[in-house]
Scaffold this active site. Structure first.
Site, mmCIF file in Angstrom:
data_model
loop_
_atom_site.group_PDB
_atom_site.id
_atom_site.type_symbol
_atom_site.label_atom_id
_atom_site.label_comp_id
_atom_site.label_asym_id
_atom_site.label_seq_id
_atom_site.Cartn_x
_atom_site.Cartn_y
_atom_site.Cartn_z
ATOM 1 N N ASP A 125 0.737 -0.993 0.051
ATOM 2 C CA ASP A 125 -0.203 0.168 0.589
ATOM 3 C C ASP A 125 0.926 1.724 -0.425
ATOM 4 O OD1 ASP A 125 -2.348 1.667 0.008
ATOM 5 O OD2 ASP A 125 -2.526 0.967 2.477
ATOM 6 N N THR A 132 0.404 3.838 1.318
ATOM 7 C CA THR A 132 -0.126 4.879 2.861
ATOM 8 C C THR A 132 0.770 4.018 3.765
ATOM 9 O OG1 THR A 132 -1.476 6.194 2.289
ATOM 10 C CG2 THR A 132 -1.311 6.421 4.319
ATOM 11 N N ASP A 155 -2.380 -2.845 7.226
ATOM 12 C CA ASP A 155 -2.951 -1.930 8.044
ATOM 13 C C ASP A 155 -3.995 -2.018 9.018
ATOM 14 O OD1 ASP A 155 -3.189 -0.129 6.572
ATOM 15 O OD2 ASP A 155 -2.204 1.355 7.198
#
Length: 806
Positions: free
Chosen positions: A306, A308, A539
């Site tokens: 990802d 971010t 996350d």
């Protein structure tokens, strides 16, 4: 009428101590029973109660009943092996558990009228939980009070915009507080909480696959069946040959053959290698929740990231303010600084405030940021009203600034508009005379180690796929900043559900934006169907199932609890740069366990060949158990322990078991044939001929005399076996380092002392005239030369396979 929970949970004082104790007794706590290691009882059972320990233990007892204590030495080594395994795993358990406890989250609860910070796992049903900005929501519940509470629900939904929640709203665990504060009653905790139900669903999938463990288990199955077949053959053949000497001789000779078939240290050293790698990684803030993951990352050839939190730090930074029209640049910067001088600043204003000083303007009114409005505003004495928000909301449809906003976004910038008005604000409604003053650009902070990490993976032939919920162009711009060549990014909303199409697109595309949680999982499946070993980082709760379906799931330490629970690896400080170290540890484990397995399997093959040859030729088994214990300790067990823990940078190649069998079985066969040749020649030329052995050479009892000629065949066979196995050790220890040369040198000296020292001669029953020594060494050197040729052939074959591996 209030519910029972509401009655028990006062909005001010919360639960009493007695009420908390009552819920703890009923098990209504926020504990889900997850752990990073086995219990002490499980550790002891796993290291003691094994099939091979049972075989060796039974043989140990039988040998002791014969009165030949020296031949029971292998039983002591068995106990030591188990003790080492238990000790190593217990020490690793303590470190891993301590690390997991250190990073356990806490929650703010109100009990007996006092606000307390307690471990999140100690939250109980009906607890009054207080939420503030930055907190994680630990349990499901209903808001009792809300003061501008906004929750980030990207972990659950994948949507990045925070959601406003007034009093009375139901909120779910796994979300986080972006702004505001509030209190709520916990109505679902532990396994009943939403986030843990998702984690439980994810845990239904298969645990991490380990090629090493699968290969070792396959070897153990093979060896078990070989023992089942070889044991009666060994007992029968030795009964025929030395049965006249009594059952004790049959037991001792039979035990020697079977002991050689048992890889007593292989499982131990495999487990120790995994454990110590896991402990080593804790020093780099990597928590290994499944030991095979250390190996697994070394096999990965595609990493899904990802943007971010992986390539970026997850925070934005102020870059520039571009005045529009006739706006004064200095006034623009002062206005931004004044807007950022707000105790309840959102992420955008906080980034601005970190870069610009406050001019000290006096604030008269504030409209806080709201994710639905997408703007905030403030009025100042003598400085009009200033508004900061999304350009698509604040700009008129026909405004030409929209084109500039689109271009800046394409280059990876986050853009907000600063506008001004002469009208004071009394409620959250935009004024009519709003005039654009500046385009404010912000950038996501690239992790300083992201480029080096990605370069490392590129050098190692690991492909990168960037999968994000953000704008594809923005994601591609970040990819370029970290040195990647992303090509044309794809908006995942345009993709079909056809698996074949998805596989084709994934082969030629690196960057995907607007990816839904369901698509992340589909991407993992498509890559695996294409033959890839996939690692995925994440996350959020919405990543949990994709992480679990990936071959290796990597969670960020600040991610959702459900994601951390199902991941094999947790980067406790959230730094993606740790993954190369994990990959290096995995390579070390794979390479070293392969070396160790070659040693053990070669010994097993040697014993099987010796058993078969002795049975066919009607010979006594060439060794007593004490002889094989000496060879195993000096050329296999002790060296294997150090080799299993040393550095190893060899790149991973598939075919772990195939390579072991291709080298170890022929090596063991060469050793077995060399042993039989040496035994027969030693008996005919120096000791007692094999046909006279049974009548003349009864195995010595403690204190009994024995014709030295009777021990010369076994002495010669032991010398030959030591030479061959020392050369196998030399071959497997390459490339040489100083500590490997020292290790082999020390083992060779100890072997020599066993023949030279009177105590060694007496204990092992050796007698080696110089003519016997030279003959046995010569046969051993022939075997060593054949081992060298075999190794070079296998090395060329493996090198050729490495060149054609993509």
């Amino acid at each position: 009428m209030t519910t029972t929970g509401e009655a028990l949970t006062d909005r001010v004082t919360g639960l009493t101590g007695d009420q908390v104790a009552e819920r703890v007794a009923r098990g209504q706590v926020n504990e889900v029973g997850e752990r990073t290691s086995r219990s002490i009882g499980e550790i002891v059972r796993a290291n003691v109660l094994t099939r091979f320990n049972a075989i060796l233990g039974a043989l140990f007892v039988l040998v002791l009943t014969t009165g030949s204590w020296a031949d029971g030495l292998f039983g002591i080594i068995l106990v030591v092996n188990s003790a080492i395994g238990i000790t190593q795993e217990y020490l690793a358990k303590r470190k891993l558990d301590r690390l997991a406890l250190l990073h356990a989250p806490t929650t703010r609860v109100v009990r007996d009228g006092q606000t307390l910070d307690v471990p999140t796992r100690e939250v109980v049903l009906d607890d009054l939980i207080e939420l503030r900005a930055g907190d994680e929501v630990p349990a499901d519940g209903v808001l009792l009070t809300s003061e501008g509470l906004e929750l980030g629900e990207a972990n659950l939904t994948g949507e990045s915009d925070p959601v406003h929640h007034p009093a009375g709203d139901e909120i779910l665990s796994g979300t986080s507080v972006v702004a505001g504060s509030g209190r709520y009653r916990a109505k679902a905790v532990g396994r009943d909480a939403y986030v843990n139900r998702i984690a439980a669903e994810a845990r239904k999938f298969t645990r991490t696959h380990s090629e090493i463990q699968a290969s070792v288990n396959t070897l153990l199955r093979y060896i078990t069946w070989i023992i089942v077949i070889a044991l009666p053959l060994q007992v029968w053949s030795q009964w025929k040959v030395v049965g006249e000497q009594g059952w004790q001789a049959v037991v001792i000779r039979s035990a020697a053959g079977v002991v050689g078939l048992v890889p007593e240290g292989l499982v131990l050293l495999t487990s120790v290698a995994f454990l110590l790698a896991a402990v080593q990684l804790t020093r780099d803030q990597v928590l290994v929740q499944q030991l095979p993951a250390v190996e697994g990352l070394a096999r990965v050839d595609v990493v899904c990231l990802d943007k971010t939190g992986t390539l970026t730090v997850g925070e934005i930074a102020f870059e520039d303010a571009r005045p529009t029209g006739d706006a004064d640049p200095e006034v623009v910067r002062c206005a931004l600084g004044a807007l950022a001088d707000d105790p309840n600043a959102n992420g955008t204003l906080a980034a601005v405030g970190a870069a610009l000083d406050s001019p000290g303007w006096q604030r008269t009114a504030t409209v806080p940021f709201n994710s639905q409005r997408k703007w905030s505003a403030a009025c100042f004495v003598d400085h009009d009203t200033w508004v900061l928000g999304a350009p698509e909301v604040l700009l008129a449809e026909q405004d030409t600034l929209r084109d500039e906003v689109v271009e800046l976004a394409r280059r990876g910038r986050r853009v907000v508009l600063l506008a001004r008005s002469t009208q004071p604000l009394t409620e959250p409604v935009l004024p009519d005379d709003l005039t654009p003053a500046a385009l404010v650009t912000l950038t996501e902070q690239i992790r300083p180690d992201a480029r080096a990490t990605l370069d490392y993976f590129a050098q190692e032939g690991v492909a990168i796929k960037i999968i994000s919920g953000d704008n594809p162009q923005t994601v591609a711009a970040v990819a370029r900043e970290v040195g990647l060549e992303p090509g044309d990014p794809i908006d995942a909303r345009t993709l079909t559900d056809d698996p074949d199409d998805l596989r084709d697109i994934l082969r030629r595309t690196m960057v995907f934006g607007r990816v839904s949680p369901e698509q992340k999982r589909a991407f993992v499946h498509a890559l695996q169907a294409d033959g890839h070993v996939v690692a995925m980082t994440g996350d959020g709760v919405n990543d949990a199932l994709a992480l679990k379906d990936a071959d290796i799931g990597v969670a960020m330490g600040n991610g959702a609890q459900a994601t951390r629970a199902v991941a094999e690896l947790v980067l406790l400080d959230g730094r993606f740069a740790h993954l190369p170290k994990v990959l290096a540890e995995g390579r070390r484990v794979i390479g070293n366990v392969e070396r160790v397995a070659n040693l053990f399997v070669a010994k097993n093959a040697m014993s099987l060949v010796a058993i078969l040859a002795a049975a066919l030729a009607a010979l006594p088994f060439p060794f007593l158990p004490r002889h094989l214990t000496l060879v195993s300790m000096l050329t296999i067990g002790t060296p294997a322990f150090f080799l299993a823990l040393g550095p190893n940078r060899q790149r991973y190649l598939p075919g772990f078991l195939r390579r072991i069998l291709r080298f170890a079985v022929p090596s063991g066969t060469i050793a077995g044939l060399a042993v039989i040749a040496s035994y027969v020649l030693s008996g005919r030329g120096h000791g007692v001929p094999p046909e006279e052995f049974s009548a003349r050479c009864e195995i010595a009892r403690p204190g009994a005399a024995l014709d030295l000629a009777c021990v010369q065949p076994s002495t010669g066979a032991t010398i030959t076996l030591l030479v061959v196995f020392f050369w196998i050790l030399v071959v497997l220890a390459r490339p040489f380092l100083w500590w490997k040369a020292l290790l082999i040198g020390v083992m060779a000296v100890l072997a020599l002392l066993a023949f030279v020292l009177p105590a060694g001669d007496a204990f092992f029953g050796f007698h080696a005239p110089w003519t016997l020594v030279w003959q046995s060494l010569a046969i051993g050197l022939v075997g060593a030369a054949l081992i060298e040729l075999l190794h070079r052939w296998a090395h060329r074959r493996d090198a050729g396979a490495a060149r054609v591996t993509p």
